[in-house]
Design a protein around this motif. Structure first.
Motif, PDB file in Angstrom:
ATOM      1  N   ILE A   1     -23.547-115.687  -6.018  1.00 55.98           N
ATOM      2  CA  ILE A   1     -22.160-115.469  -6.429  1.00 55.98           C
ATOM      3  C   ILE A   1     -21.740-116.387  -7.574  1.00 55.98           C
ATOM      4  N   THR A   2     -22.606-117.330  -7.969  1.00 53.37           N
ATOM      5  CA  THR A   2     -22.310-118.200  -9.111  1.00 53.37           C
ATOM      6  C   THR A   2     -23.049-117.749 -10.373  1.00 53.37           C
ATOM      7  N   SER A   3     -23.819-116.669 -10.277  1.00 55.84           N
ATOM      8  CA  SER A   3     -24.605-116.203 -11.417  1.00 55.84           C
ATOM      9  C   SER A   3     -23.699-115.763 -12.568  1.00 55.84           C
ATOM     10  N   LEU A   4     -23.895-116.358 -13.746  1.00 51.76           N
ATOM     11  CA  LEU A   4     -23.088-115.990 -14.904  1.00 51.76           C
ATOM     12  C   LEU A   4     -23.342-114.549 -15.306  1.00 51.76           C
ATOM     13  N   ASN A   5     -24.581-114.101 -15.183  1.00 54.51           N
ATOM     14  CA  ASN A   5     -24.894-112.714 -15.531  1.00 54.51           C
ATOM     15  C   ASN A   5     -24.080-111.740 -14.692  1.00 54.51           C
ATOM     16  N   LEU A   6     -23.893-112.067 -13.422  1.00 49.91           N
ATOM     17  CA  LEU A   6     -23.122-111.204 -12.539  1.00 49.91           C
ATOM     18  C   LEU A   6     -21.622-111.354 -12.774  1.00 49.91           C
ATOM     19  N   LEU A   7     -21.170-112.591 -12.913  1.00 52.54           N
ATOM     20  CA  LEU A   7     -19.748-112.843 -13.130  1.00 52.54           C
ATOM     21  C   LEU A   7     -19.259-112.200 -14.426  1.00 52.54           C
ATOM     22  N   GLN A   8     -20.120-112.146 -15.431  1.00 58.11           N
ATOM     23  CA  GLN A   8     -19.742-111.535 -16.706  1.00 58.11           C
ATOM     24  C   GLN A   8     -19.596-110.022 -16.603  1.00 58.11           C
ATOM     25  N   ARG A   9     -20.070-109.453 -15.525  1.00 59.29           N
ATOM     26  CA  ARG A   9     -19.937-108.012 -15.330  1.00 59.29           C
ATOM     27  C   ARG A   9     -18.628-107.639 -14.622  1.00 59.29           C
ATOM     28  N   LEU A  10     -17.892-108.645 -14.158  1.00 59.92           N
ATOM     29  CA  LEU A  10     -16.593-108.399 -13.548  1.00 59.92           C
ATOM     30  C   LEU A  10     -15.535-108.278 -14.639  1.00 59.92           C
ATOM     31  N   PRO A  11     -14.416-107.604 -14.353  1.00 58.15           N
ATOM     32  CA  PRO A  11     -13.323-107.575 -15.337  1.00 58.15           C
ATOM     33  C   PRO A  11     -12.956-108.992 -15.759  1.00 58.15           C
ATOM     34  N   ASN A  12     -12.530-109.135 -16.994  1.00 57.62           N
ATOM     35  CA  ASN A  12     -12.253-110.455 -17.572  1.00 57.62           C
ATOM     36  C   ASN A  12     -10.985-111.050 -16.960  1.00 57.62           C
ATOM     37  N   SER A  13     -11.127-111.565 -15.749  1.00 64.02           N
ATOM     38  CA  SER A  13      -9.973-112.136 -15.067  1.00 64.02           C
ATOM     39  C   SER A  13     -10.432-113.211 -14.093  1.00 64.02           C
ATOM     40  N   SER A  14      -9.714-114.320 -14.097  1.00 71.00           N
ATOM     41  CA  SER A  14     -10.012-115.399 -13.147  1.00 71.00           C
ATOM     42  C   SER A  14      -9.507-115.060 -11.753  1.00 71.00           C
ATOM     43  N   ASN A  15      -8.818-113.917 -11.633  1.00 68.03           N
ATOM     44  CA  ASN A  15      -8.255-113.513 -10.342  1.00 68.03           C
ATOM     45  C   ASN A  15      -9.180-112.612  -9.537  1.00 68.03           C
ATOM     46  N   ILE A  16     -10.410-112.421 -10.015  1.00 71.19           N
ATOM     47  CA  ILE A  16     -11.389-111.595  -9.293  1.00 71.19           C
ATOM     48  C   ILE A  16     -12.568-112.478  -8.916  1.00 71.19           C
TER      49      ILE A  16
ATOM     50  N   THR B   1     -19.399-121.938   6.424  1.00 68.99           N
ATOM     51  CA  THR B   1     -19.456-121.094   5.238  1.00 68.99           C
ATOM     52  C   THR B   1     -20.541-121.575   4.285  1.00 68.99           C
ATOM     53  N   PHE B   2     -20.597-122.904   4.087  1.00 75.85           N
ATOM     54  CA  PHE B   2     -21.616-123.482   3.206  1.00 75.85           C
ATOM     55  C   PHE B   2     -23.005-123.199   3.739  1.00 75.85           C
ATOM     56  N   TYR B   3     -23.179-123.298   5.053  1.00 73.52           N
ATOM     57  CA  TYR B   3     -24.488-123.059   5.655  1.00 73.52           C
ATOM     58  C   TYR B   3     -24.941-121.624   5.408  1.00 73.52           C
ATOM     59  N   ILE B   4     -24.024-120.685   5.574  1.00 66.95           N
ATOM     60  CA  ILE B   4     -24.378-119.274   5.374  1.00 66.95           C
ATOM     61  C   ILE B   4     -24.817-119.030   3.943  1.00 66.95           C
ATOM     62  N   ILE B   5     -24.043-119.582   2.982  1.00 64.88           N
ATOM     63  CA  ILE B   5     -24.385-119.380   1.575  1.00 64.88           C
ATOM     64  C   ILE B   5     -25.736-120.005   1.247  1.00 64.88           C
ATOM     65  N   ALA B   6     -25.917-121.268   1.709  1.00 71.06           N
ATOM     66  CA  ALA B   6     -27.156-121.980   1.395  1.00 71.06           C
ATOM     67  C   ALA B   6     -28.374-121.273   1.975  1.00 71.06           C
ATOM     68  N   PHE B   7     -28.250-120.844   3.222  1.00 70.92           N
ATOM     69  CA  PHE B   7     -29.383-120.177   3.857  1.00 70.92           C
ATOM     70  C   PHE B   7     -29.702-118.858   3.157  1.00 70.92           C
ATOM     71  N   ALA B   8     -28.653-118.114   2.780  1.00 72.27           N
ATOM     72  CA  ALA B   8     -28.862-116.836   2.113  1.00 72.27           C
ATOM     73  C   ALA B   8     -29.575-117.024   0.786  1.00 72.27           C
ATOM     74  N   LEU B   9     -29.148-118.047   0.036  1.00 75.48           N
ATOM     75  CA  LEU B   9     -29.765-118.291  -1.262  1.00 75.48           C
ATOM     76  C   LEU B   9     -31.213-118.746  -1.125  1.00 75.48           C
ATOM     77  N   ILE B  10     -31.481-119.579  -0.123  1.00 75.33           N
ATOM     78  CA  ILE B  10     -32.858-120.022   0.116  1.00 75.33           C
ATOM     79  C   ILE B  10     -33.751-118.832   0.429  1.00 75.33           C
ATOM     80  N   MET B  11     -33.265-117.937   1.281  1.00 74.43           N
ATOM     81  CA  MET B  11     -34.043-116.763   1.640  1.00 74.43           C
ATOM     82  C   MET B  11     -34.265-115.864   0.435  1.00 74.43           C
TER      83      MET B  11
ATOM     84  N   LEU C   1     -18.919-114.899   1.903  1.00 70.88           N
ATOM     85  CA  LEU C   1     -19.262-114.388   3.227  1.00 70.88           C
ATOM     86  C   LEU C   1     -19.948-113.019   3.170  1.00 70.88           C
ATOM     87  N   PHE C   2     -19.936-112.398   1.994  1.00 77.06           N
ATOM     88  CA  PHE C   2     -20.595-111.095   1.852  1.00 77.06           C
ATOM     89  C   PHE C   2     -21.239-111.003   0.470  1.00 77.06           C
ATOM     90  N   PRO C   3     -22.303-111.794   0.242  1.00 80.96           N
ATOM     91  CA  PRO C   3     -22.969-111.808  -1.063  1.00 80.96           C
ATOM     92  C   PRO C   3     -24.003-110.679  -1.176  1.00 80.96           C
TER      93      PRO C   3
END
Length: 278
Positions: A76-91, A6-16, A96-98
């Motif tokens: 998926i760690t971008s604050l700009n993007l996370l702030q656009r989600l409903p205000n809930s820690s449950n979302i 899982t880490f490899y997929i995320i890292a490679f995607a972000l590098i690309m 695996l699908f960024p």
């Protein structure tokens, strides 16, 4: 899947994503138009892929060039993007699908459609399981993401939503309690109806207000079966008065509101959650 993989997929995607602008390129999105249907196949780096299908009741000027479908790998760690989600820690966004899909038709393309557009998404990067928290979310450009899910399919993950306009789409895991989701979707429907009040015939508006009041009463007593039936009644009343009493056209020039499409989209996803809870 192991944590290392899982880490490899995320890292490679972000590098690309960071090393090349190609993740935003329309070359990675193959679009085919047949009548009132658009089918797009999306292949991004790190084997992040999806199929998306748009179905319109009646479309005018619809072509592969002017529908404006693009896709990108997101952080998926971008604050700009996370702030656009409903205000809930449950979302949460999905490692695996960024992917975020943007549909923004060319303003000068002459494209328009009437009624509700359905949007289907399918990806092999995620798996459907019983009780899955995965949901299909949509937002205006730079705006807040909201759940538009109306159906989900088994196997690799597939979901359907509906809309009266476009912008950006993602898949998230939503672990909010059912009551919270239902109340949020009801409030969204009520807010949309109030916002469009000046564009709806006054007699029809009064009927829809009563429908919404009836839905609310059923939700408050946790009678989700009755609430679902009353949402269906609301949908039928909107459909019966489309056109003159309730505007039902979206245009790429963005000069009119597809009131019917938006109201039914909010109602559709509310009914989905009511049935799920029931």
């Amino acid at each position: 899947m192991s944590q290392f993989k899982t880490f490899y997929i995320i890292a490679f995607a972000l590098i690309m994503m960071l090393s090349s602008p190609v993740s935003h390129s329309t070359e990675l999105v193959s679009v085919n138009v047949q009548g009132n249907t658009v089918e797009a196949v999306i292949n991004l780096p790190a084997n992040i892929s999806a199929d998306i299908t748009l179905e319109f009741e009646n479309a005018v000027g619809l072509t592969a060039d002017n529908i404006g479908i693009t896709a990108e790998i997101i952080d998926i760690t971008s604050l700009n993007l996370l702030q656009r989600l409903p205000n809930s820690s449950n979302i949460s966004l999905q490692a695996l699908f960024p992917m975020m899909i943007t549909i923004e038709p060319d303003t000068s393309g002459g494209f328009s459609f009437s009624g509700v557009a359905s949007v289907d998404i399918h990806t092999h990067n995620l798996e459907y399981t019983a009780g899955t928290p995965l949901r299909f979310f949509k937002a205006p450009l730079g705006g807040e993401f909201k759940d538009i899910t109306t159906t989900m399919g088994a196997g690799s993950y597939r979901a359907r939503g509906s809309t009266g306009r476009f912008s950006q789409f993602i898949i998230v895991a939503d672990l909010r309690p059912a009551t919270v989701v239902i109340n949020t979707k009801f409030n969204d429907l009520q807010t949309a109806l109030n916002a469009f009040s000046s564009q709806i015939d006054s007699v029809v508006y009064s009927t829809l207000l009563q429908d919404v009041a009836d839905i609310n009463q059923a939700i408050m007593t946790l009678d989700y079966s009755s609430a679902s039936s009353k949402v269906s009644q609301f949908i039928n009343n909107v459909k019966a008065n489309r056109g003159q009493a309730i505007p039902d056209v979206w245009r790429s020039s963005r000069d009119v509101d597809n009131v019917m499409g938006e109201l039914i989209a909010y109602a559709n996803t509310l009914r989905f959650s009511l049935r799920l809870a029931n």
